[in-house]
Scaffold this motif. Sequence first.
Motif, PDB file in Angstrom:
ATOM      1  N   ALA A 281       0.841  -1.204   0.000  1.00  0.00           N
ATOM      2  CA  ALA A 281       0.000   0.000   0.000  1.00  0.00           C
ATOM      3  C   ALA A 281       0.872   1.249   0.000  1.00  0.00           C
ATOM      4  N   ALA A 282       1.956   1.221   0.775  1.00  0.00           N
ATOM      5  CA  ALA A 282       2.873   2.361   0.825  1.00  0.00           C
ATOM      6  C   ALA A 282       3.538   2.584  -0.528  1.00  0.00           C
TER       7      ALA A 282
ATOM      8  N   VAL B  16       1.008   4.228  -2.877  1.00  0.00           N
ATOM      9  CA  VAL B  16       0.888   5.652  -2.543  1.00  0.00           C
ATOM     10  C   VAL B  16       2.080   6.429  -3.074  1.00  0.00           C
ATOM     11  N   SER B  17       3.277   5.865  -2.907  1.00  0.00           N
ATOM     12  CA  SER B  17       4.490   6.523  -3.399  1.00  0.00           C
ATOM     13  C   SER B  17       4.434   6.714  -4.909  1.00  0.00           C
TER      14      SER B  17
ATOM     15  N   ILE C 206       1.668   6.945  -6.735  1.00  0.00           N
ATOM     16  CA  ILE C 206       0.648   7.950  -7.041  1.00  0.00           C
ATOM     17  C   ILE C 206       1.259   9.345  -6.979  1.00  0.00           C
ATOM     18  N   VAL C 207       2.077   9.573  -5.946  1.00  0.00           N
ATOM     19  CA  VAL C 207       2.703  10.886  -5.779  1.00  0.00           C
ATOM     20  C   VAL C 207       3.786  11.113  -6.830  1.00  0.00           C
TER      21      VAL C 207
ATOM     22  N   LEU D 240      -6.143   1.079   1.255  1.00  0.00           N
ATOM     23  CA  LEU D 240      -6.231   2.413   0.668  1.00  0.00           C
ATOM     24  C   LEU D 240      -7.684   2.829   0.449  1.00  0.00           C
TER      25      LEU D 240
ATOM     26  N   GLN E  36      -9.290   4.170   3.570  1.00  0.00           N
ATOM     27  CA  GLN E  36      -8.837   5.527   3.869  1.00  0.00           C
ATOM     28  C   GLN E  36      -9.359   6.546   2.855  1.00  0.00           C
TER      29      GLN E  36
ATOM     30  N   LEU F  97      -8.548   6.808  -0.207  1.00  0.00           N
ATOM     31  CA  LEU F  97      -7.491   7.246  -1.118  1.00  0.00           C
ATOM     32  C   LEU F  97      -7.669   6.686  -2.522  1.00  0.00           C
ATOM     33  N   ILE F  98      -8.405   5.587  -2.638  1.00  0.00           N
ATOM     34  CA  ILE F  98      -8.739   5.045  -3.952  1.00  0.00           C
ATOM     35  C   ILE F  98     -10.193   4.580  -3.920  1.00  0.00           C
TER      36      ILE F  98
ATOM     37  N   VAL G  23      -7.737   6.609  -8.462  1.00  0.00           N
ATOM     38  CA  VAL G  23      -7.254   7.517  -7.429  1.00  0.00           C
ATOM     39  C   VAL G  23      -8.422   8.327  -6.882  1.00  0.00           C
TER      40      VAL G  23
ATOM     41  N   LEU H 141      -8.156  13.518  -1.307  1.00  0.00           N
ATOM     42  CA  LEU H 141      -7.749  13.610   0.090  1.00  0.00           C
ATOM     43  C   LEU H 141      -8.886  14.277   0.862  1.00  0.00           C
TER      44      LEU H 141
END
Length: 267
Positions: free
Chosen positions: A39-40, A43-44, A46-47, A81, A84, A86-87, A99, A102
Amino acid sequence: MTRELARTGLPIIYNPGEMYSPDRNGESTRAPKASETTAAAIVSDIVTLGLHRGDRLPAESDMLANYSVSRETLREALRILEVQGLITLKRGPGGGPFVGALNASYLARTATLYFHLAGATYDEVFDTWMILEPQLSAKVARIEDRKLKEAAFARFLDYHVEEHEASEIFSDLNNFHAVIAELSGNRVLTLLTQAIDHIVVEHVLDAGRDTVAEDDAMNHDHADIAKAIIAGRPRKAETLMHDHISEVVERFRERHPERASELVQWM
C-alpha cells in the motif's frame, strides 16, 4: 476555568519508532505486513507519477508484476487504501482501482478512534478548535494577495440566508471554515483543521442543524471575519474567529449541556 481531564481511556504514550523497533530480546515488536508495504509503494507511485483524482491505476496483472506480490496481498493493500478513501474500487467492465481525493473526513474518522480510546471528550475537541482556527485566520489575513482572498470569500460576503434551504445553509456556513484552512498554504494545517471541523460539525453541531441554519448571526460573523482577512488585519481576524467559535460552543452547551462532556465517538 480549567477543566480536569477525565481519568478514563487508554494511556497515551510517545515513543517514535516503537512500532518496528527491537524489543528487549532484540526482536521487532511487529514487522510491517506485506500488504502495508505494498500500500505504501502504491501511494508513493501515485505521488511520484503525479496522478490526480479519477486517474486509473494499472491493471491488476501489471501491479502484481510491478510490486512482486501475491494477488491476495495486492487486494488487501488496495482495501487498506480504499478504507482511507485514497482510492475507489469500481466493479465490472472498465472498472478497477481509481485515485480518490484527500478527504479530511477519513482523517477525522481515524482520529475519533484514538480520541475515544484515550477518553477524550467533545470539550477537548472544542479546545483544539479554539486553538487552531483563530491563529489560522490570522495567518490567512497575512496573505498579501487581496484578490485571491476576495475571490475565495466572495460567496460569504453576499450570502442571503433567506434565499437558501436549511440544509444548504448549514453546509455553506461550515464550508467557510474549510476555505480558511485551504488558503493557509500549509497542507498539514489544512488537513488537521478540516479533520477537527469534520468532528465538530458531524458529531456535535449536526445535532442542532436546523437552529444553526436559521441563525443569521453566524452568517454575519463569517462576513466580518472574511472582511478582516481580506483587509489584511490578522489580529482582528484572530479575535473575531475566537469570539465566533466561543459563541457557537457556548450556544451548543446551553442547548445540550450533557453532550460536551461525552466521550468522542468513533465514526
